[in-house]
Design a protein around this motif. Structure first.
Motif, mmCIF file in Angstrom:
data_model
loop_
_atom_site.group_PDB
_atom_site.id
_atom_site.type_symbol
_atom_site.label_atom_id
_atom_site.label_comp_id
_atom_site.label_asym_id
_atom_site.label_seq_id
_atom_site.Cartn_x
_atom_site.Cartn_y
_atom_site.Cartn_z
ATOM 1 N N GLY A 111 72.213 -44.285 -42.626
ATOM 2 C CA GLY A 111 70.884 -43.716 -42.749
ATOM 3 C C GLY A 111 70.772 -42.348 -42.112
ATOM 4 O O GLY A 111 71.701 -41.866 -41.455
ATOM 5 N N GLY A 112 69.635 -41.704 -42.322
ATOM 6 C CA GLY A 112 69.386 -40.395 -41.743
ATOM 7 C C GLY A 112 70.294 -39.316 -42.309
ATOM 8 O O GLY A 112 71.022 -39.517 -43.294
ATOM 9 N N THR A 137 65.854 -36.666 -40.081
ATOM 10 C CA THR A 137 64.717 -37.466 -40.533
ATOM 11 C C THR A 137 63.631 -37.579 -39.468
ATOM 12 O O THR A 137 62.486 -37.863 -39.806
ATOM 13 C CB THR A 137 65.185 -38.870 -40.947
ATOM 14 O OG1 THR A 137 66.008 -39.417 -39.910
ATOM 15 C CG2 THR A 137 65.995 -38.825 -42.232
ATOM 16 N N LEU A 174 58.344 -45.662 -42.387
ATOM 17 C CA LEU A 174 59.001 -44.504 -43.001
ATOM 18 C C LEU A 174 60.487 -44.469 -42.636
ATOM 19 O O LEU A 174 61.338 -44.197 -43.497
ATOM 20 C CB LEU A 174 58.316 -43.213 -42.550
ATOM 21 C CG LEU A 174 56.909 -42.980 -43.097
ATOM 22 C CD1 LEU A 174 56.265 -41.779 -42.427
ATOM 23 C CD2 LEU A 174 56.950 -42.764 -44.606
ATOM 24 N N PHE A 175 60.808 -44.730 -41.383
ATOM 25 C CA PHE A 175 62.217 -44.777 -40.979
ATOM 26 C C PHE A 175 62.959 -45.874 -41.727
ATOM 27 O O PHE A 175 64.082 -45.685 -42.190
ATOM 28 C CB PHE A 175 62.334 -45.012 -39.463
ATOM 29 C CG PHE A 175 62.320 -43.759 -38.654
ATOM 30 C CD1 PHE A 175 63.354 -42.844 -38.758
ATOM 31 C CD2 PHE A 175 61.278 -43.486 -37.786
ATOM 32 C CE1 PHE A 175 63.348 -41.680 -37.995
ATOM 33 C CE2 PHE A 175 61.264 -42.324 -37.031
ATOM 34 C CZ PHE A 175 62.308 -41.419 -37.140
ATOM 35 N N LEU A 184 67.091 -46.579 -48.243
ATOM 36 C CA LEU A 184 67.483 -45.824 -49.440
ATOM 37 C C LEU A 184 68.884 -45.236 -49.286
ATOM 38 O O LEU A 184 69.696 -45.269 -50.219
ATOM 39 C CB LEU A 184 66.466 -44.707 -49.715
ATOM 40 C CG LEU A 184 65.095 -45.152 -50.237
ATOM 41 C CD1 LEU A 184 64.147 -43.961 -50.305
ATOM 42 C CD2 LEU A 184 65.225 -45.799 -51.609
ATOM 43 N N ILE A 185 69.174 -44.694 -48.116
ATOM 44 C CA ILE A 185 70.486 -44.075 -47.888
ATOM 45 C C ILE A 185 71.590 -45.126 -47.866
ATOM 46 O O ILE A 185 72.657 -44.947 -48.460
ATOM 47 C CB ILE A 185 70.470 -43.256 -46.584
ATOM 48 C CG1 ILE A 185 69.518 -42.076 -46.719
ATOM 49 C CG2 ILE A 185 71.877 -42.750 -46.245
ATOM 50 C CD1 ILE A 185 69.166 -41.399 -45.413
ATOM 51 N N THR A 203 63.544 -44.777 -45.474
ATOM 52 C CA THR A 203 64.577 -43.746 -45.639
ATOM 53 C C THR A 203 65.973 -44.297 -45.358
ATOM 54 O O THR A 203 66.921 -44.036 -46.110
ATOM 55 C CB THR A 203 64.303 -42.538 -44.721
ATOM 56 O OG1 THR A 203 64.192 -42.996 -43.362
ATOM 57 C CG2 THR A 203 63.023 -41.834 -45.106
ATOM 58 N N ASP A 204 66.100 -45.091 -44.294
ATOM 59 C CA ASP A 204 67.413 -45.664 -43.981
ATOM 60 C C ASP A 204 67.866 -46.631 -45.067
ATOM 61 O O ASP A 204 69.049 -46.653 -45.439
ATOM 62 C CB ASP A 204 67.368 -46.386 -42.626
ATOM 63 C CG ASP A 204 67.305 -45.424 -41.455
ATOM 64 O OD1 ASP A 204 67.622 -44.232 -41.654
ATOM 65 O OD2 ASP A 204 66.945 -45.848 -40.345
ATOM 66 N N ILE A 234 59.951 -37.128 -40.946
ATOM 67 C CA ILE A 234 58.934 -38.177 -40.824
ATOM 68 C C ILE A 234 57.739 -37.678 -40.017
ATOM 69 O O ILE A 234 56.592 -38.014 -40.311
ATOM 70 C CB ILE A 234 59.562 -39.437 -40.210
ATOM 71 C CG1 ILE A 234 60.462 -40.100 -41.257
ATOM 72 C CG2 ILE A 234 58.499 -40.411 -39.709
ATOM 73 C CD1 ILE A 234 61.293 -41.232 -40.760
#
Length: 305
Positions: A56-57, A152, A171-172, A178-179, A175-176, A156
């Protein structure tokens, strides 16, 4: 005949003393950030990147792009962060972003420098556990030094300015997720993505322990002669609510406005710093809050069954 007055007044001595303390504190902060950047780079270059774990990130995106395009992972970390830091500087100012720039540049440099020495282990489980733990330690040191790792974190923070109803934690997580999911398609290996998800989980759990132990959150009672200034900064900089409680001194009978606020663990050190900067003589009580219900925390209707 008047003699020349030498020396400094008590007020001037106090100002110079505080200035020296500030300089020493900032030097120490940058030494801590340097050490944390090295630890973070060790996690990425010796454990995660060689085992294709994209946690992530910006780090996860950089590892994925390294496989697709071929540029070094540390270089990608710097390239991706440049526009993010530029926007962050525009929105939040140099004071917020300068230490983050230093941390980002150093982490990228150390990552590229250490890459030829990896991997330390080819066992993906050991790499995930060790890499996640090292990242948690590094992030904890960075946050305590008043910086962030960029990426990120800033994105964010910007999204929260535009969409304040969205929760930071959600939100974190999005995003994590998705990655990590994207890494499964890039590496064509679902096991690798699951191990990357384990890195995110280990990092999240250990970061809380590194920063603030096992407590759920911190509850602040702030008694100050400058409640409006302190509450204003808490509302603006931490994006959390605060409540005034009316009170009066038992001895003096003087009316006071007591600030009550509940602060998530990641922001507790910043709240303390705000109080210290605005009123060094403030009376501050910090206690643990293990369960919090309401906006920004758990729903009183859905969390308990």
């Amino acid at each position: 005949m008047t003699g020349k007055i030498t020396g400094y007044s008590e007020q001037e001595k106090e100002i110079r003393y505080e200035a020296r303390k500030t300089v020493k504190r900032r030097i120490w902060d940058y030494l801590v950030i340097t050490a944390a950047s090295l630890i973070y780079a060790v996690a990425v270059s010796l454990f995660l990147d060689p085992n294709s774990l994209a946690p992530g990130g910006v780090t996860g995106i950089s590892i994925i792009l390294n496989r697709i395009i071929g540029l070094a992972t540390g270089t990608w970390m710097l390239i991706i962060n440049i526009p993010i830091l530029a926007v962050g500087t525009w929105k939040f100012g140099w004071r917020f972003i300068l230490s983050t720039m230093y941390c980002t540049a150093l982490t990228s440099l150390f990552t590229n420098w250490l890459t030829p020495y990896g991997p330390v282990t080819v066992d993906p489980l050991l790499a995930a556990l060790t890499g996640g733990a090292l990242i948690a330690v590094a992030l904890g040191l960075v946050f305590k030094a008043g910086a962030t790792t960029g990426g990120t974190d800033i994105i964010i923070k910007l999204l929260r300015l535009r969409f304040p109803h969205l929760k930071t934690g959600s939100l974190f997580l999005i995003t994590d997720a998705l990655i990590v999911t994207g890494s499964a398609f890039v590496f064509k290996n679902i096991d690798v993505a699951l191990y990357a998800g384990l890195v995110v989980l280990v990092n999240s759990l250990l970061l809380d322990l590194v920063l603030y132990g096992r407590d759920g959150a911190k509850m602040f009672f702030i008694i100050s002669d400058f409640p409006e200034r302190i509450a204003g900064r808490i509302l603006e900089e931490l994006d959390i609510g605060a409540t005034y409680i009316s009170g009066s001194g038992a001895y003096s009978g003087q009316e006071k406005r007591v600030i009550l606020c509940v602060v998530k663990k990641q922001l507790s050190h910043k709240a303390e710093e705000i109080v210290r900067q605005e009123d060094p003589d403030a009376f501050l009580i910090i206690t643990s809050a293990t369960e919090i219900f309401g906006e920004g925390y758990k729903s009183i209707f859905s969390e308990k069954i």
